[in-house]
Design a protein around this motif. Structure first.
Motif, mmCIF file in Angstrom:
data_model
loop_
_atom_site.group_PDB
_atom_site.id
_atom_site.type_symbol
_atom_site.label_atom_id
_atom_site.label_comp_id
_atom_site.label_asym_id
_atom_site.label_seq_id
_atom_site.Cartn_x
_atom_site.Cartn_y
_atom_site.Cartn_z
ATOM 1 N N THR A 262 0.912 -1.368 0.022
ATOM 2 C CA THR A 262 -0.079 -0.002 -0.087
ATOM 3 C C THR A 262 0.612 1.299 0.164
ATOM 4 O O THR A 262 1.837 1.484 0.703
ATOM 5 N N MET A 263 0.520 2.128 -0.884
ATOM 6 C CA MET A 263 0.980 3.532 -0.883
ATOM 7 C C MET A 263 0.134 4.468 -0.873
ATOM 8 O O MET A 263 -0.876 4.662 -1.298
ATOM 9 N N GLU A 264 0.345 5.403 0.139
ATOM 10 C CA GLU A 264 -0.393 6.708 0.280
ATOM 11 C C GLU A 264 0.279 7.910 -0.154
ATOM 12 O O GLU A 264 1.713 8.123 0.134
ATOM 13 N N ARG B 155 4.200 12.986 -2.706
ATOM 14 C CA ARG B 155 5.221 12.309 -1.767
ATOM 15 C C ARG B 155 4.541 11.023 -1.030
ATOM 16 O O ARG B 155 3.322 11.116 -0.890
ATOM 17 N N CYS B 156 5.371 10.113 -0.765
ATOM 18 C CA CYS B 156 4.765 8.898 0.138
ATOM 19 C C CYS B 156 4.614 9.145 1.367
ATOM 20 O O CYS B 156 5.691 9.609 1.874
ATOM 21 N N VAL B 157 3.473 9.011 2.083
ATOM 22 C CA VAL B 157 3.411 9.196 3.610
ATOM 23 C C VAL B 157 2.509 8.289 4.153
ATOM 24 O O VAL B 157 2.174 7.229 3.589
ATOM 25 N N THR B 158 2.625 8.240 5.332
ATOM 26 C CA THR B 158 1.728 7.262 6.236
ATOM 27 C C THR B 158 1.042 8.359 7.340
ATOM 28 O O THR B 158 1.747 9.311 7.660
ATOM 29 N N LEU B 159 -0.271 7.982 7.717
ATOM 30 C CA LEU B 159 -0.956 8.733 8.416
ATOM 31 C C LEU B 159 -1.232 8.050 10.003
ATOM 32 O O LEU B 159 -1.046 6.876 9.945
ATOM 33 N N MET C 48 -1.371 -3.873 -6.135
ATOM 34 C CA MET C 48 -1.085 -2.772 -5.086
ATOM 35 C C MET C 48 -2.277 -2.022 -4.784
ATOM 36 O O MET C 48 -3.159 -1.818 -5.393
ATOM 37 N N HIS C 49 -2.177 -1.311 -3.636
ATOM 38 C CA HIS C 49 -3.231 -0.372 -3.241
ATOM 39 C C HIS C 49 -2.791 1.026 -3.331
ATOM 40 O O HIS C 49 -1.714 1.104 -2.530
ATOM 41 N N LEU C 50 -3.181 2.021 -3.669
ATOM 42 C CA LEU C 50 -2.938 3.325 -3.807
ATOM 43 C C LEU C 50 -4.182 4.301 -3.301
ATOM 44 O O LEU C 50 -5.112 4.371 -3.662
ATOM 45 N N THR C 51 -3.716 5.076 -2.301
ATOM 46 C CA THR C 51 -4.747 6.147 -1.720
ATOM 47 C C THR C 51 -4.161 7.329 -2.024
ATOM 48 O O THR C 51 -2.988 7.712 -1.662
#
Length: 247
Positions: free
Chosen positions: A6-8, A13-17, A47-50
């Protein structure tokens, strides 16, 4: 069980929350396109993309999202800001393997059920739970729906999957998350994808044996390197049953 690396994205930019807080993202200094290609190279089938900018109603990541869809080499399950039929069909036309719908499903369930019938195997229902209620607007607003009743209200709508996230215990109480997700999966008509529950290989091993759990999103653990994608895929792979030898 399917692993969805999973990519957010936020501002390219790639982030995580942490618990969905858009105002305080953790930034990762990696190239999003190359990271996505790395998922495929490691053996991921999806893959999952948000897109968190899309959650805010912004299209600043649209070009980057299209580039990932075109170049990654595996189907992309895309979420973020899918608030109309036009947006959903736009991304299906742009090559998204699946589109994840949350807020629109709460606002117009009949439309989302209709879209699921029109686009078989491409519409995923997102159910984000906070303190026993379904949340919408990118985890910012309570929809005043209880999750079990909410899922059951869609009846036999042919969703490709249902993603369930327990925001209340996000990454802090995995046992509580597993209990909530397992209970909802038992009643769901569509296969369930667990979200936010994987910190290491043991969590995947436990998810694997919960009925109707077809997969898991795995993001933060990959970026924090508490788990490699190769390890996740190996643990999730079905184990061959021993065959008795007959004399």
């Amino acid at each position: 069980m399917m692993i969805y690396p999973t990519m957010e994205l936020m501002n390219g930019r790639c982030v995580t929350l942490d618990k969905g807080r858009l105002d305080n993202p953790m930034l990762w200094h990696v190239d999003p396109v190359e990271t996505a290609k790395g998922f495929a190279a490691s053996g991921a089938e999806w893959m999952h993309l948000t897109d968190f900018n899309a959650v805010r109603g912004e299209d600043t990541n649209a070009g980057l999202v299209e580039e990932i869809i075109r170049s990654v080499g595996i189907p992309v399950q895309l979420g973020g800001g899918m608030r109309s039929r036009e947006q959903i069909e736009h991304w299906i036309d742009r090559g998204a393997g699946r589109v994840t719908v949350g807020t629109l499903a709460a606002r117009d369930p009949a439309l989302v059920a209709e879209l699921a019938k029109q686009h078989p195997d491409q519409i995923v229902l997102a159910v984000d739970v906070w303190q026993g209620q379904v949340m919408t607007e990118g985890w910012r607003q309570s929809g005043a729906f209880q999750p079990q009743a909410y899922i059951e209200a869609f009846g036999d709508a042919p969703f490709a999957a249902i993603i369930i996230t327990d925001i209340d215990s996000d990454m802090s109480d995995v046992e509580a998350q597993l209990g909530l997700i397992a209970g909802l999966a038992e009643r769901a008509k569509a296969p369930v994808i667990a979200s936010g529950v994987v910190r290491g290989v043991d969590d995947i091993a436990r998810l694997k044996y919960i009925p109707n759990i077809s997969g898991s999103l795995v993001g933060r653990a990959l970026f924090r390197k508490t788990l490699t994608l190769a390890e996740a895929l190996e643990v999730a792979r079905p184990q061959s049953e021993p065959i008795a030898e007959f004399l």
